[in-house]
Design a protein around this motif. Structure first.
Motif: not given
Length: 96
Positions: A32-34, A58-61, A69-74
């Motif tokens: 999650w930190r990464d 963005t949402r870290a997971d 894992i990085l969830h990205l919305r743009l």
């Protein structure tokens, strides 16, 4: 312990135990930190390149194995601008 489901299986409605079950001994916090650090790095790089990041979300997971894992919305126009910039960089690198 459980965490929010992630990945395509959870979005399709299929039950994916790997998406919601935490495994003892897996360092989910490090993953999650990464992902959190990657989100900050990405936002900084986009901003430095002149990309408007005001609507970037963005949402870290973590994945089941603990990897980040990085969830990205743009917005689509922002994604298209990033794609144009990457292609232009690729062409310049190809000339070297």
């Amino acid at each position: 312990m459980q965490h929010d489901p992630i990945g395509p299986a959870s979005e399709s409605g299929e039950l994916d135990p790997d998406g919601w079950l935490w495994v003892r001994g897996v360092d989910y916090v490090a993953g999650w930190r990464d992902a959190t650090n990657a989100a900050a790095d990405l936002a900084d790089a986009l901003s430095s390149a002149g990309i408007d990041t005001t609507e970037l979300a963005t949402r870290a997971d973590t994945d089941a194995d603990g990897s980040g894992i990085l969830h990205l919305r743009l917005p689509a126009p922002v994604a298209q601008e990033v794609a144009r910039m990457l292609r232009a960089t690729e062409r310049v690198d190809g000339l070297r």
